[in-house]
Motif scaffolding. Structure first.
Motif, PDB file in Angstrom:
ATOM      1  N   HIS A 207       0.828  -1.214   0.000  1.00  0.00           N
ATOM      2  CA  HIS A 207       0.000   0.000   0.000  1.00  0.00           C
ATOM      3  C   HIS A 207       0.866   1.270   0.000  1.00  0.00           C
ATOM      4  O   HIS A 207       0.478   2.280   0.585  1.00  0.00           O
ATOM      5  CB  HIS A 207      -0.937  -0.002   1.211  1.00  0.00           C
TER       6      HIS A 207
ATOM      7  N   PHE B 150      -0.547   4.854  -0.410  1.00  0.00           N
ATOM      8  CA  PHE B 150      -1.314   5.437   0.693  1.00  0.00           C
ATOM      9  C   PHE B 150      -0.450   5.584   1.945  1.00  0.00           C
ATOM     10  O   PHE B 150      -0.597   6.528   2.701  1.00  0.00           O
ATOM     11  CB  PHE B 150      -2.517   4.547   1.021  1.00  0.00           C
TER      12      PHE B 150
ATOM     13  N   ASN C 177       1.257  10.542   5.657  1.00  0.00           N
ATOM     14  CA  ASN C 177      -0.099  10.777   5.135  1.00  0.00           C
ATOM     15  C   ASN C 177      -0.950  11.314   6.295  1.00  0.00           C
ATOM     16  O   ASN C 177      -1.122  10.629   7.310  1.00  0.00           O
ATOM     17  CB  ASN C 177      -0.640   9.436   4.614  1.00  0.00           C
TER      18      ASN C 177
ATOM     19  N   ASP D  57      -4.072  11.663   6.641  1.00  0.00           N
ATOM     20  CA  ASP D  57      -5.476  11.235   6.645  1.00  0.00           C
ATOM     21  C   ASP D  57      -5.741  10.309   7.836  1.00  0.00           C
ATOM     22  O   ASP D  57      -5.361   9.138   7.810  1.00  0.00           O
ATOM     23  CB  ASP D  57      -5.740  10.523   5.318  1.00  0.00           C
TER      24      ASP D  57
ATOM     25  N   ASP E 150      -8.461   8.958   8.803  1.00  0.00           N
ATOM     26  CA  ASP E 150      -9.460   7.914   8.562  1.00  0.00           C
ATOM     27  C   ASP E 150      -8.856   6.729   7.801  1.00  0.00           C
ATOM     28  O   ASP E 150      -9.545   5.744   7.548  1.00  0.00           O
ATOM     29  CB  ASP E 150     -10.603   8.453   7.667  1.00  0.00           C
ATOM     30  N   ASN E 151      -7.607   6.859   7.394  1.00  0.00           N
ATOM     31  CA  ASN E 151      -7.026   5.892   6.460  1.00  0.00           C
ATOM     32  C   ASN E 151      -6.153   4.881   7.205  1.00  0.00           C
ATOM     33  O   ASN E 151      -5.144   5.245   7.803  1.00  0.00           O
ATOM     34  CB  ASN E 151      -6.188   6.668   5.429  1.00  0.00           C
TER      35      ASN E 151
ATOM     36  N   ALA F 136      -2.384   4.873   6.482  1.00  0.00           N
ATOM     37  CA  ALA F 136      -1.627   6.126   6.607  1.00  0.00           C
ATOM     38  C   ALA F 136      -0.595   5.986   7.726  1.00  0.00           C
ATOM     39  O   ALA F 136      -0.836   6.359   8.867  1.00  0.00           O
ATOM     40  CB  ALA F 136      -2.583   7.281   6.893  1.00  0.00           C
TER      41      ALA F 136
ATOM     42  N   ALA G 260      -7.170   2.936  12.181  1.00  0.00           N
ATOM     43  CA  ALA G 260      -6.672   4.190  11.623  1.00  0.00           C
ATOM     44  C   ALA G 260      -6.648   5.114  12.834  1.00  0.00           C
ATOM     45  O   ALA G 260      -7.198   4.754  13.890  1.00  0.00           O
ATOM     46  CB  ALA G 260      -7.603   4.704  10.538  1.00  0.00           C
TER      47      ALA G 260
ATOM     48  N   ARG H  98     -15.576   8.742   0.537  1.00  0.00           N
ATOM     49  CA  ARG H  98     -14.113   8.783   0.518  1.00  0.00           C
ATOM     50  C   ARG H  98     -13.521   7.485   1.075  1.00  0.00           C
ATOM     51  O   ARG H  98     -12.538   6.957   0.568  1.00  0.00           O
ATOM     52  CB  ARG H  98     -13.620   9.987   1.331  1.00  0.00           C
ATOM     53  N   TYR H  99     -14.163   6.975   2.120  1.00  0.00           N
ATOM     54  CA  TYR H  99     -13.752   5.703   2.725  1.00  0.00           C
ATOM     55  C   TYR H  99     -13.736   4.602   1.661  1.00  0.00           C
ATOM     56  O   TYR H  99     -12.810   3.795   1.588  1.00  0.00           O
ATOM     57  CB  TYR H  99     -14.741   5.384   3.854  1.00  0.00           C
TER      58      TYR H  99
ATOM     59  N   ILE I 255     -10.811   5.111  -0.990  1.00  0.00           N
ATOM     60  CA  ILE I 255      -9.502   4.625  -0.524  1.00  0.00           C
ATOM     61  C   ILE I 255      -9.394   3.123  -0.765  1.00  0.00           C
ATOM     62  O   ILE I 255      -8.354   2.602  -1.156  1.00  0.00           O
ATOM     63  CB  ILE I 255      -9.315   4.936   0.984  1.00  0.00           C
ATOM     64  N   ARG I 256     -10.495   2.412  -0.551  1.00  0.00           N
ATOM     65  CA  ARG I 256     -10.487   0.954  -0.678  1.00  0.00           C
ATOM     66  C   ARG I 256     -10.632   0.474  -2.127  1.00  0.00           C
ATOM     67  O   ARG I 256     -10.406  -0.687  -2.426  1.00  0.00           O
ATOM     68  CB  ARG I 256     -11.592   0.361   0.200  1.00  0.00           C
TER      69      ARG I 256
END
Ligand code: FES
Ligand SMILES: [Fe+2]
Length: 428
Positions: free
Chosen positions: A185, A188, A201, A203, A205-206, A209, A262, A297-298, A301-302
């Motif tokens: 990954h 990301f 990163n 983010d 929520d990621n 990251a 995350a 957005r979630y 990312i996936r």
């Protein structure tokens, strides 16, 4: 490395297998509740642990799971008429209740047939946006589990089903493998990898990251009541007076669930065997504070919005060798994998060796310690069940089981970041 004999024991989950019996001792989620939203709606065909089933919500609102093939002449009850209390076969009208009793057999006057026959059904529950089934012996039915996400408003949960074509263990092993996050990954986890410079990163929520570019984190593992947890510890730039490190704690909840952290979110991933060669991933994403988040957005990312790789209606991953799992070699100039999206990258890895990987030819390293632990616990559970004992990790209160991604002073005990995880003395 695993002998072929142990690999068979680990991977085979159909009726009558030892690992199948392990899974059947737990309540397993089997589909998102939104697929059976209203009383009397269309039944859903369901294949779980190699068994062909039909799930439906009868017109009184009761959820039911029944064997798919009608006891009379074996046509599918998924085409049946859903009624007030049960389901009626379309062909000759036999009616089955949610406990499997045969209520009516209109094409015969012989009522003894109703007394003699009973369809196989399983206890069903709805919770946390999921429908759950218990498929084991009734005298061993455990209390229904309580997960933390069950306390969060359903509208703030991201519930996604994705079926893919490999054994459950291949998908689970991807999740017990911290060292792939910073590599597979890369786009990301380590924006800037192309220029050889690390940029964190931001983010939160990621789940990929990473806040540090350490690709070989120290792994610490402990057995817990629910299975085990591991901490991946990465040093952080900090001053000498107050050295800091980043800790990512991942719980592996028996038999095949993990929680991925995350900084602001948790994702609970259930790997439910459809059969030996297919797996249903049920993913529940939520913010730790229980608030709403940007689900679009979630999903971006996936990579689960890409119609070339995901049949959204069926909830089926479409990557195969035919389409090279969606990999674009030209994109690899700037994208590490050439595959768009974290879940798409993961599924390409789990499916690329074929449905059941030969583990006798591997060369494991220290970074694979959590994978080894997962196999060991599952194999120990299989042997325990064969000996008439309970599998590891049967527990009902999972509300305190949490993943964690935090940067803390080195002197902080990482176990204190997950205080609800109780250790287990190993007696396998
Ligand atoms: S096959 Fe179902 S009632 Fe005849
Ligand atoms: Fe991954």
């Amino acid at each position: 490395m695993l002998s072929q004999q142990d690999n068979e024991l680990l991977c085979r989950v159909g009726p009558g297998t030892a690992m199948g019996d392990v899974f059947r001792r737990f309540w397993n989620p089997v589909l998102p509740a939104m697929e059976l939203q209203s009383p009397g709606c269309r039944p859903v065909r369901l294949r779980i642990l190699g068994e062909e089933l039909v799930a439906f919500r009868d017109k009184s609102g009761q959820l039911c799971i029944i064997e798919e093939w009608c006891l009379h002449r074996r046509v599918s009850l998924a085409l049946g008429r859903v009624e007030e209390h049960g389901i009626r076969c379309l062909y000759h009208g036999w009616k089955f209740g949610c406990d499997g009793t045969v209520h009516e057999t209109p094409n015969t006057k012989d009522i003894r047939i109703r007394e003699r026959l009973r369809a196989r059904t399983y206890p069903v529950r709805e919770a946390g946006g999921l429908i759950w089934a218990y498929m084991g012996p009734i005298d061993k039915q455990p209390p229904f589990p309580h997960w933390r996400f069950m306390d969060i408003a359903i509208s703030n949960l991201n519930v996604v089903k994705l079926d893919s074509g490999s054994n459950y263990m291949q998908v689970l092993e991807g999740g017990a493998d911290s060292s792939h996050v910073g590599v597979l990954h890369s786009n990301f986890a380590r924006p800037g990898w192309l220029d050889g410079e690390f940029k964190a990163n931001p983010d939160d929520d990621n789940p990929t990251a990473l806040v540090s570019d350490e690709l070989a984190p120290d792994l610490e593992i402990e057995d817990t009541e629910f299975g085990f947890h591991y901490a991946a510890v990465r040093p952080m730039p900090s001053n000498d007076e107050n050295p800091m490190h980043n800790v990512r704690i991942v719980p592996i909840v028996m038999p095949s669930t993990r929680i991925i952290p995350a900084r602001a979110m948790q994702t609970v991933l259930f790997e439910v065997p459809i059969d030996d060669e297919n797996t249903r991933t049920l993913s529940i994403g939520f913010r730790i504070d229980g608030e709403s988040f940007d689900m679009s957005r979630y999903e971006d990312i996936r990579g689960r919005k890409n119609p070339a790789l995901v049949d959204q209606v069926a909830g089926r991953y479409l990557g195969t060798w035919e389409n090279h799992f969606g990999q674009d070699p030209e994109a690899m100039e700037s994208s590490w994998s050439g595959i768009q999206g974290v879940v798409m990258e993961d599924l390409a890895m789990s499916m690329s060796p074929g449905p059941i990987v030969d583990r006798s030819d591997e060369h494991l390293v220290a970074a694979d310690a959590a994978i080894v632990r997962a196999r060991r616990q599952l194999l120990a559970s299989a042997r325990r069940v064969l000996a008439g004992r309970d599998p590891i990790g049967l527990m009902d209160d999972l509300s305190q089981v949490m993943a964690c991604d935090e940067t803390v002073p080195v002197k902080t005990r990482w176990q204190d970041l997950a205080p609800g995880h109780k250790l287990r003395q190993t007696d396998d």
